[in-house]
Design a protein around this motif. Sequence first.
Motif, PDB file in Angstrom:
ATOM      1  N   PRO A  11      -2.983   4.996  -1.762  1.00 28.14           N
ATOM      2  CA  PRO A  11      -3.442   6.264  -2.793  1.00 28.14           C
ATOM      3  C   PRO A  11      -4.613   7.314  -2.126  1.00 28.14           C
ATOM      4  O   PRO A  11      -5.142   6.755  -1.263  1.00 28.14           O
ATOM      5  CB  PRO A  11      -3.820   5.520  -4.011  1.00 28.14           C
ATOM      6  CG  PRO A  11      -4.417   4.406  -3.492  1.00 28.14           C
ATOM      7  CD  PRO A  11      -3.439   3.976  -2.398  1.00 28.14           C
ATOM      8  N   GLU A  12      -4.408   8.642  -2.488  1.00 26.19           N
ATOM      9  CA  GLU A  12      -5.313   9.529  -1.867  1.00 26.19           C
ATOM     10  C   GLU A  12      -6.373   9.415  -2.595  1.00 26.19           C
ATOM     11  O   GLU A  12      -7.390   9.908  -1.992  1.00 26.19           O
ATOM     12  CB  GLU A  12      -4.754  10.979  -2.012  1.00 26.19           C
ATOM     13  CG  GLU A  12      -3.568  11.156  -1.289  1.00 26.19           C
ATOM     14  CD  GLU A  12      -2.823  12.425  -1.373  1.00 26.19           C
ATOM     15  OE1 GLU A  12      -3.562  13.494  -1.925  1.00 26.19           O
ATOM     16  OE2 GLU A  12      -1.673  12.759  -1.035  1.00 26.19           O
ATOM     17  N   ALA A  16      -5.155   8.543  -8.429  1.00 27.80           N
ATOM     18  CA  ALA A  16      -4.119   8.156  -7.817  1.00 27.80           C
ATOM     19  C   ALA A  16      -3.878   6.698  -8.223  1.00 27.80           C
ATOM     20  O   ALA A  16      -2.636   6.025  -8.650  1.00 27.80           O
ATOM     21  CB  ALA A  16      -3.844   8.727  -6.473  1.00 27.80           C
ATOM     22  N   GLU A  19      -3.183   5.669 -11.719  1.00 28.98           N
ATOM     23  CA  GLU A  19      -2.189   6.014 -12.244  1.00 28.98           C
ATOM     24  C   GLU A  19      -0.877   4.966 -11.885  1.00 28.98           C
ATOM     25  O   GLU A  19      -0.159   4.463 -12.698  1.00 28.98           O
ATOM     26  CB  GLU A  19      -1.777   7.237 -11.890  1.00 28.98           C
ATOM     27  CG  GLU A  19      -0.299   7.849 -12.426  1.00 28.98           C
ATOM     28  CD  GLU A  19      -0.230   7.887 -13.784  1.00 28.98           C
ATOM     29  OE1 GLU A  19       0.800   7.485 -14.360  1.00 28.98           O
ATOM     30  OE2 GLU A  19      -1.122   8.031 -14.474  1.00 28.98           O
ATOM     31  N   ARG A  20      -1.066   4.639 -10.579  1.00 29.88           N
ATOM     32  CA  ARG A  20      -0.152   3.495 -10.083  1.00 29.88           C
ATOM     33  C   ARG A  20      -0.107   2.348 -10.905  1.00 29.88           C
ATOM     34  O   ARG A  20       0.821   1.712 -11.106  1.00 29.88           O
ATOM     35  CB  ARG A  20      -0.381   3.262  -8.324  1.00 29.88           C
ATOM     36  CG  ARG A  20      -0.002   4.316  -7.622  1.00 29.88           C
ATOM     37  CD  ARG A  20      -0.155   4.075  -6.250  1.00 29.88           C
ATOM     38  NE  ARG A  20       0.023   5.186  -5.375  1.00 29.88           N
ATOM     39  CZ  ARG A  20       0.163   5.292  -4.117  1.00 29.88           C
ATOM     40  NH1 ARG A  20      -0.172   3.971  -3.500  1.00 29.88           N
ATOM     41  NH2 ARG A  20       0.404   6.340  -3.387  1.00 29.88           N
TER      42      ARG A  20
END
Length: 98
Positions: A11-12, A16, A19-20
Amino acid sequence: MPDYFSPVLPPENEAALLERARQLAGFTLGELALRAGLTIPRDLRRDKGWVGMLLERYLGASAGSKPEQDFAALGVELKTIRIDSSGLPLENAFVCGA
């Protein structure tokens, strides 16, 4: 979420990653393993790291077995603990460093 597991890029940022993690909510470990094409160990007490490994694959952890944080670019380490049917931890967990 894809039906078949394909490698997920790290993830960045923390948003993110979160959210995953939210996208995994509601799935059983069996469902996630099936989608990833993984065999579930017969006894998770003997394969305690399996759950963490499964989640790392979906979340895009980059460390693998290297001695570094699971999401090194974010400074985030993933830890899993067993819980009972009411969501209470089955064992104590302590943070030894932050």
